[in-house]
Scaffold this motif. Structure first.
Motif, PDB file in Angstrom:
ATOM      1  N   MET B 192      75.228  22.128 -20.887  1.00 40.78           N
ATOM      2  CA  MET B 192      74.344  21.005 -20.497  1.00 40.78           C
ATOM      3  C   MET B 192      72.941  21.435 -20.413  1.00 40.78           C
ATOM      4  O   MET B 192      72.125  20.456 -21.354  1.00 40.78           O
ATOM      5  CB  MET B 192      74.667  20.173 -19.160  1.00 40.78           C
ATOM      6  CG  MET B 192      76.008  19.587 -19.329  1.00 40.78           C
ATOM      7  SD  MET B 192      76.080  17.966 -20.010  1.00 40.78           S
ATOM      8  CE  MET B 192      75.195  17.085 -18.765  1.00 40.78           C
ATOM      9  N   SER B 193      72.608  22.310 -19.945  1.00 37.26           N
ATOM     10  CA  SER B 193      71.140  22.595 -19.853  1.00 37.26           C
ATOM     11  C   SER B 193      70.843  23.391 -21.262  1.00 37.26           C
ATOM     12  O   SER B 193      69.753  23.107 -21.700  1.00 37.26           O
ATOM     13  CB  SER B 193      70.907  23.846 -18.882  1.00 37.26           C
ATOM     14  OG  SER B 193      71.503  23.669 -17.778  1.00 37.26           O
ATOM     15  N   ASP B 194      71.626  23.851 -22.022  1.00 34.54           N
ATOM     16  CA  ASP B 194      71.139  24.442 -23.282  1.00 34.54           C
ATOM     17  C   ASP B 194      71.074  23.490 -24.363  1.00 34.54           C
ATOM     18  O   ASP B 194      70.476  23.620 -25.429  1.00 34.54           O
ATOM     19  CB  ASP B 194      72.424  25.398 -23.713  1.00 34.54           C
ATOM     20  CG  ASP B 194      72.335  26.813 -23.035  1.00 34.54           C
ATOM     21  OD1 ASP B 194      71.477  27.226 -22.190  1.00 34.54           O
ATOM     22  OD2 ASP B 194      73.519  27.660 -22.925  1.00 34.54           O
ATOM     23  N   ARG B 195      71.626  22.437 -24.179  1.00 34.53           N
ATOM     24  CA  ARG B 195      71.661  21.367 -25.217  1.00 34.53           C
ATOM     25  C   ARG B 195      70.242  20.555 -25.117  1.00 34.53           C
ATOM     26  O   ARG B 195      69.809  20.006 -26.080  1.00 34.53           O
ATOM     27  CB  ARG B 195      72.728  20.310 -24.917  1.00 34.53           C
ATOM     28  CG  ARG B 195      72.714  18.900 -25.175  1.00 34.53           C
ATOM     29  CD  ARG B 195      73.004  18.755 -26.919  1.00 34.53           C
ATOM     30  NE  ARG B 195      72.710  17.516 -27.320  1.00 34.53           N
ATOM     31  CZ  ARG B 195      71.665  16.993 -27.755  1.00 34.53           C
ATOM     32  NH1 ARG B 195      70.521  17.715 -27.309  1.00 34.53           N
ATOM     33  NH2 ARG B 195      71.479  15.829 -28.112  1.00 34.53           N
ATOM     34  N   THR B 196      69.443  20.930 -24.044  1.00 37.90           N
ATOM     35  CA  THR B 196      68.150  20.043 -23.994  1.00 37.90           C
ATOM     36  C   THR B 196      66.950  21.268 -23.742  1.00 37.90           C
ATOM     37  O   THR B 196      65.685  20.980 -23.766  1.00 37.90           O
ATOM     38  CB  THR B 196      67.919  19.083 -22.804  1.00 37.90           C
ATOM     39  OG1 THR B 196      68.462  19.792 -21.541  1.00 37.90           O
ATOM     40  CG2 THR B 196      68.809  17.945 -23.164  1.00 37.90           C
ATOM     41  N   ALA B 197      67.183  22.340 -23.364  1.00 33.09           N
ATOM     42  CA  ALA B 197      66.317  23.506 -22.997  1.00 33.09           C
ATOM     43  C   ALA B 197      65.240  23.855 -23.943  1.00 33.09           C
ATOM     44  O   ALA B 197      65.240  24.198 -25.097  1.00 33.09           O
ATOM     45  CB  ALA B 197      67.016  24.754 -22.305  1.00 33.09           C
ATOM     46  N   PHE B 198      63.971  23.890 -23.427  1.00 34.11           N
ATOM     47  CA  PHE B 198      62.812  23.794 -24.405  1.00 34.11           C
ATOM     48  C   PHE B 198      61.755  24.858 -23.442  1.00 34.11           C
ATOM     49  O   PHE B 198      61.078  24.120 -22.629  1.00 34.11           O
ATOM     50  CB  PHE B 198      62.008  22.601 -24.536  1.00 34.11           C
ATOM     51  CG  PHE B 198      61.342  22.590 -25.925  1.00 34.11           C
ATOM     52  CD1 PHE B 198      61.404  22.768 -27.164  1.00 34.11           C
ATOM     53  CD2 PHE B 198      59.701  22.569 -25.517  1.00 34.11           C
ATOM     54  CE1 PHE B 198      60.419  22.733 -28.176  1.00 34.11           C
ATOM     55  CE2 PHE B 198      58.690  22.728 -26.496  1.00 34.11           C
ATOM     56  CZ  PHE B 198      59.107  22.721 -27.779  1.00 34.11           C
ATOM     57  N   TYR B 199      62.064  25.948 -23.645  1.00 34.56           N
ATOM     58  CA  TYR B 199      61.160  26.852 -22.697  1.00 34.56           C
ATOM     59  C   TYR B 199      59.923  27.410 -23.281  1.00 34.56           C
ATOM     60  O   TYR B 199      59.705  27.696 -24.538  1.00 34.56           O
ATOM     61  CB  TYR B 199      62.014  28.172 -22.509  1.00 34.56           C
ATOM     62  CG  TYR B 199      63.181  28.130 -21.788  1.00 34.56           C
ATOM     63  CD1 TYR B 199      63.284  27.948 -20.608  1.00 34.56           C
ATOM     64  CD2 TYR B 199      64.329  28.068 -22.611  1.00 34.56           C
ATOM     65  CE1 TYR B 199      64.422  27.973 -19.774  1.00 34.56           C
ATOM     66  CE2 TYR B 199      65.858  28.002 -21.921  1.00 34.56           C
ATOM     67  CZ  TYR B 199      65.781  27.750 -20.638  1.00 34.56           C
ATOM     68  OH  TYR B 199      67.073  27.757 -19.976  1.00 34.56           O
TER      69      TYR B 199
END
Lengths: 234, 404
Positions: B192-199
């Motif tokens: 779920m996080s990997d689908r939206t993560a923008f570091y």
């Protein structure tokens, strides 16, 4: 009112015992009056079902009586609590059973000292006493053996040693020779008679063994739960 | 004498004793494994969530977690972080900044969660660099770089070295937008996080969102998770700022914590079933023994043994078997739990728990997995021995001696 002198070990008055076999009442003892005095060598005889073992169980406090009173060593058994009865049997009665009933996991020495252990006798005194008794009964070399390593006669000797080790007031023996051959039985009877004569120990047997009847100094005959005869021999 | 007598009695019927001991130590080992595996799995999950992602303790502006807002910030985060870092038991801390945005690459676009991080601190605290599956992590100083989640990269069809445009809202009300170079693709273990993560680098994120010296979150990693409540208290005391909330993982990840507690309850039911099996096994054996030795107990009573001593004899026999069972069970459980803690058991199928994917079960070697089964098995066995022991103590000697 019953008067009990110091010499009377057992006094039974009007003892009745009824038990139920599958709901059917069986009057095993129907009113026995009997007095046993110190130093007697008495055989209670009678056919099977005459009430010998039941009466023996009643006078030792192993079984309750339905009616009547029993004094053992001057104490009224029927008034004692379970704990008092346990302590009384421990201190005042020695038992010899037909099937020896030794504890199979205890050595001969441990079987014999068991009652003294319950009495809280110190270890050294216990050890001395047990060794002396085993020597006296010809079991000197068997102290560390288990009951299964002995013959029937030797086991019954151990049972006798266990019964007399704490100097009880009376020794009750239920068919002590029934499982032994006649020669061994005779030897053991002589042994018990010897203890009776030399040490004044009181023995009461329930038996229908002719050999015991011959050696007994008093013969109480039971029939249908009643005393049918009482003969004192010289 | 009582102990000697009981000990020898135990070995009279070797097969039956063996069966009873097997029941007890089997129950002990099963319960120890159940607890070890549950604790091992929980420790793994907690570690995944806290050590690798959320931190053990989090500091926010009051009510930020209930109603997140760009404006609910922790000001002067460096001063606060350094003060927290000096507290005994704190291993690391890292600031974070969050916002939402729209990310575009050529004709592809997707919503994203902008996460501003200090890469150096994040590497120390949550091993951020270990999550990079392609490319590299962010540079120490801000350099207009971005690491995106694997899922987001898939949606955008982005690769390392591509340039992405992000549009968001800045704290001053202006439209925030900028271009960043993709230097890495990350997989945090949570799809779920990997689908939206923008570091982004924290400085780049602050510049984009016009947030100056402010962040939304400070995560704290501690040396020993068992002291999380104590250290949380220490931080609260040190900061003494009612505008800030300091929470342990059990509070800021409440639903996750509660789900684990429910699982623990299910484990208790399993423990109950194991103990029921032990109880039936022991009761059966001891009753058989008492029945078989009725005559012997009668003889003991005839010789003047008090009922209490016969009661104690039976209970001590059971106690001897308990001790033997517990020693064997203790050693066996320790070995199996240790092996399972190091190698784990491969699962027949993969499953996700809270966004984390599991492929193996791991056990944990801890005192709990030994003393709980030890105490329960011993108490259950002793309790069930009371009934046969009472029965043996109440035997009427005359009746007992009539039995064969």
């Amino acid at each position: 009112m019953v008067e009990i002198s110091g010499k009377e070990v057992i006094v039974a008055r009007g003892v009745k015992k009824t038990y139920y076999d599958n709901g059917v009442p069986v009057e095993a003892v129907r009113g026995i009056d009997l007095t046993i005095t110190t130093g007697e060598f008495t055989a209670i005889v009678g056919p099977s079902g005459s009430g010998k073992t039941t009466f023996l169980n009643c006078i030792s406090g192993l079984d309750d009586v339905t009616e009547g009173k029993i004094w053992l060593g001057g104490k009224l058994l029927t008034c004692m609590s379970g704990r008092e009865l346990s302590d009384f049997r421990r201190d005042r009665i020695g038992f010899i059973f037909q099937a020896y009933n030794l504890i199979p996991v205890l050595t001969i020495e441990e079987n014999v000292e068991y009652v003294m252990l319950l009495q809280g006798v110190p270890a050294r005194k216990r050890h001395r006493r047990v060794n002396a008794i085993l020597e006296e009964l010809g079991l000197g070399g068997y102290a560390n053996r288990l009951p299964t390593q002995l013959s029937g006669g030797q086991r019954q000797r151990v049972a006798i040693a266990r019964a007399i080790v704490s100097n009880p007031a009376i020794i009750l023996a239920d068919e002590p020779t029934a499982n032994l051959d006649s020669q061994t039985g005779a030897e053991l009877l002589d042994l018990m008679r010897n203890l009776n004569e030399k040490k004044g120990m009181t023995f009461v047997f329930s038996t229908h063994d002719a050999m015991i009847m011959q050696r007994a100094r008093r013969l109480v005959v039971l029939k249908d739960g009643l005393v049918a005869g009482d003969e004192i021999r010289s | 004498m009582l102990f000697k007598f009981a000990f020898r009695n135990v070995f009279r019927q070797k097969r039956r004793t063996l069966l009873t001991i097997l029941t007890m130590f089997g129950g002990f080992t099963l319960a120890a494994l159940a607890i070890g595996l549950a604790d091992g799995t929980y420790a793994y999950v907690i570690n995944m969530f806290t050590r690798n992602q959320l931190g053990h303790i989090q500091i926010h502006r009051e009510s930020y977690l209930d109603r997140p807002s760009l404006y609910k910030t922790v000001d002067h985060y460096k001063t606060i972080g350094e003060a927290v870092g000096r507290i005994s038991g704190v291993e690391a801390w890292a600031p974070r900044l969050y916002s939402a945005g729209l990310v575009s690459l050529e004709d592809k676009s997707s919503t994203a969660r902008i996460i501003g991080i200090d890469p150096v601190r994040e590497n120390t605290a949550t091993r951020f660099d270990k999550k990079i599956v392609e490319g590299r992590s962010l540079s120490g100083p801000a350099a207009h770089e971005v690491v995106i989640g694997r899922g987001l990269a898939k949606v955008l069809k982005a690769r390392v070295a591509d340039e992405v445009v992000v549009v968001s809202q800045a704290a001053d009300g202006s439209i925030a937008n900028d271009i960043y170079n993709i230097v890495g693709i990350a997989a945090a273990g949570d799809d779920m996080s990997d689908r939206t993560a923008f570091y982004l680098h924290l400085d780049d994120a602050r510049e984009l969102l016009v947030l100056e010296e402010r962040v939304h979150e400070i995560i704290v990693i501690i040396n020993n998770i068992d002291y999380v409540y104590k250290i949380t208290g220490d931080i609260r005391e040190k900061l003494a700022d009612s505008a800030l909330t300091v929470q342990p993982w059990q509070e800021f990840a409440r639903s996750f914590y509660q789900a684990m507690q429910v699982d623990l309850q299910a484990n208790l039911i399993m423990l109950l079933i194991i103990n029921l099996i032990v109880a039936v096994g022991v009761l059966n054996t001891v009753l058989m023994t008492v029945l078989e030795r009725t005559r012997e107990y009668g003889v003991l009573k005839a010789m003047g043994t008090r009922p209490l001593m016969i009661f104690r004899l039976v209970v001590v026999e059971v106690a001897v078997m308990i001790v033997i069972s517990l020693i064997i069970g203790f050693i066996l459980s320790l070995i199996i739990n240790y092996l399972l803690a190091t190698t784990g058991i491969p699962m027949p199928f993969k499953f996700s728990y809270g966004g984390v994917e599991f492929t193996r079960w791991y056990s944990e070697v801890n005192a709990r997995s030994l003393y709980i089964p030890g105490i329960t098995v011993a108490v259950v066995a002793l309790l069930v021995s009371i009934f046969p022991a009472t029965r043996a103590a109440r035997i009427a000697p005359a009746d007992a001696m009539r039995t064969n």
